[in-house]
Design an enzyme around this catalytic site. Structure first.
Site, PDB file in Angstrom:
ATOM      1  N   GLY A   1       0.825  -1.210   0.000  1.00 15.76           N
ATOM      2  CA  GLY A   1       0.000   0.000   0.000  1.00 15.76           C
ATOM      3  C   GLY A   1       0.849   1.244   0.000  1.00 15.76           C
ATOM      4  N   ASN A   2       0.220   2.369   0.256  1.00 16.27           N
ATOM      5  CA  ASN A   2       0.949   3.632   0.347  1.00 16.27           C
ATOM      6  C   ASN A   2       0.291   4.510   1.403  1.00 16.27           C
ATOM      7  OD1 ASN A   2      -1.044   5.526  -0.989  1.00 16.27           O
ATOM      8  ND2 ASN A   2      -0.799   3.983  -2.598  1.00 16.27           N
TER       9      ASN A   2
END
Ligand code: CTP
Length: 393
Positions: A204-205
């Site tokens: 993810g980020n």
């Protein structure tokens, strides 16, 4: 200007109520017809006669002993917009839950136009989780919250909680009546996608979705019909159709299925560029040692929109770290109409903050750098810019 507009001014009982007389005056000067409704506590701080002299109408003070049979519904139906200033912590709680035990809250419930609320209270009260929860609820309900400002408070204290200046409240009332995006269909993407590694973990980020949410909400408040395709936890927002997605592929499918029906697409999501080729069906175990995760590219959603024969007006985002050279390059090569670049390494800009400092590029590479603003203000300015560019082209 508020020429010909009918504004109800609600005043609740805090010491800042004295400023409401000046606010009433500024609303009248801006061309509005103004009627006031006061809580009992407000009358301890400000004379009803003062407001009557400024507005030409005696304020509503309760449900009973009023000339109208049903003063709250009469006032609500009469109004184009309502503003409550100052709003105490108690008033915020009542507004958030619809607890209409005074004529001011009942008027807010009966009114169908926009509601602008200017809180004022001590910093401790503003910071309380309950107050912040109520503010979040009101924002989700489409209420405009203006302030509070930081400064001198009652009793010699200093901090956030001060009522913003009347001029700022008048500007918020004017903005709340702005429906310049009426008839527009827009699509906004938001949040950071999650690409599964196994049933527990993902790539993810750090995107929080706050910038995209602010863009979607601002468009809805200005009258647009809005679809928000988001990989962030889906918030309920008045006037916004929310499509919750998780992966880049989900987001691509949702965007591509809808994008032919919109006039403008704003791609504020942080989309993963790569995903695990085959997510494990079962949780990867520590005892098995470090896994080899093979990655493959995800679909480029923006490119899929830019390449359409009849594409909408297209706004891309670029979150860069350290230099905006990449944003400039993307503006000139990605086939967008505008590109919003920000340096997430700068204090106050980037993920999970409530502020952002952006540079807006056109496809010829021309740059316009905006000051550090709240994400709400960035969203408002962005729609102004989109509208100006869209209508001139
Ligand atoms: N974007 C997209 N689909 C992707 C990746 C990005 O639609 N798979 C969109 C983003 O929503 C943003 C724009 O493309 O509006 C630019 O995203 P960014 O990640 O900065 O661009 P990339 O082309 O992936 O460039 P790089 O990762 O090399 O910085």
């Amino acid at each position: 200007m508020l020429t010909g507009r009918r504004i109800v001014l609600g005043i609740s009982g805090g010491v800042a109520a004295y400023k409401a007389a000046y606010l009433a005056r500024r609303l009248v000067e801006a061309g509005a017809s103004v009627r006031c409704v006061m809580t009992d506590a407000a009358t301890e701080f400000l004379g009803a006669q003062t407001l009557a002299a400024i507005t030409g109408e005696y304020p509503v003070l309760g449900f009973f002993d009023e000339p109208e049979v049903s003063p709250h519904t009469a006032l609500g139906q009469w109004s184009d917009a309502m503003v409550i200033a100052p709003a105490t912590a108690g008033t915020l709680a009542k507004l958030a839950t619809g607890l209409s035990d005074n004529a001011m809250i009942a008027t807010a419930l009966a009114a169908e136009g926009p509601l602008v609320v200017a809180p004022a209270m001590h910093t401790e009260m503003w910071d309380k989780p309950s107050t912040q929860r109520n503010i979040a609820t009101l924002l989700a309900d489409g209420v405009t919250i203006v302030g509070p400002a930081e400064g001198a408070l009652a009793g010699g204290d200093v901090g956030p909680g001060r009522l913003v200046e009347p001029e700022e409240i008048v500007a918020a009332v004017e903005a709340s009546l702005n429906r310049d995006l009426e008839g527009w269909h827009v699509l906004v993407t938001a949040g950071g996608t999650r690409e599964p590694i196994d049933p527990v973990r993902y790539l993810g980020n750090r995107s929080s979705g706050k910038m995209g949410n602010a863009i979607a909400l601002a468009a809805a408040q200005r009258g647009a019909s809005v679809v928000l395709v988001t990989a962030a936890p889906a918030l309920r927002m008045a006037g916004v159709e929310v499509v919750a997605v998780e992966t880049a592929q989900d987001m691509a499918d949702a965007v591509w299925a809808r994008v032919d029906d919109v006039d403008v697409a704003v791609m504020a999501a942080a989309v993963a560029d790569f995903r695990p080729v085959t997510p494990a069906d079962e949780k990867l175990r520590r005892a098995a040692g470090p896994p080899q995760i093979h990655l493959e590219p995800t679909p480029d959603i923006l490119a899929g929109v830019a390449g359409r024969e009849h594409r909408p007006f297209l706004v891309g985002f670029a979150a860069e770290a350290g230099s905006l050279d990449g944003a400039h390059h993307k503006a000139t090569t990605k086939g967008v109409d505008l590109l919003v670049g920000n340096d997430v390494a700068k204090p106050g800009s980037g993920f999970a903050t409530d502020t952002n400092q952006v540079t807006v590029y056109t496809p010829d590479g021309a740059a316009d750098t905006w000051p550090l603003l709240s994400k709400t203000e960035v969203a408002e300015r962005l729609w102004d810019r989109i509208r100006a560019t869209y209508e001139s082209g």
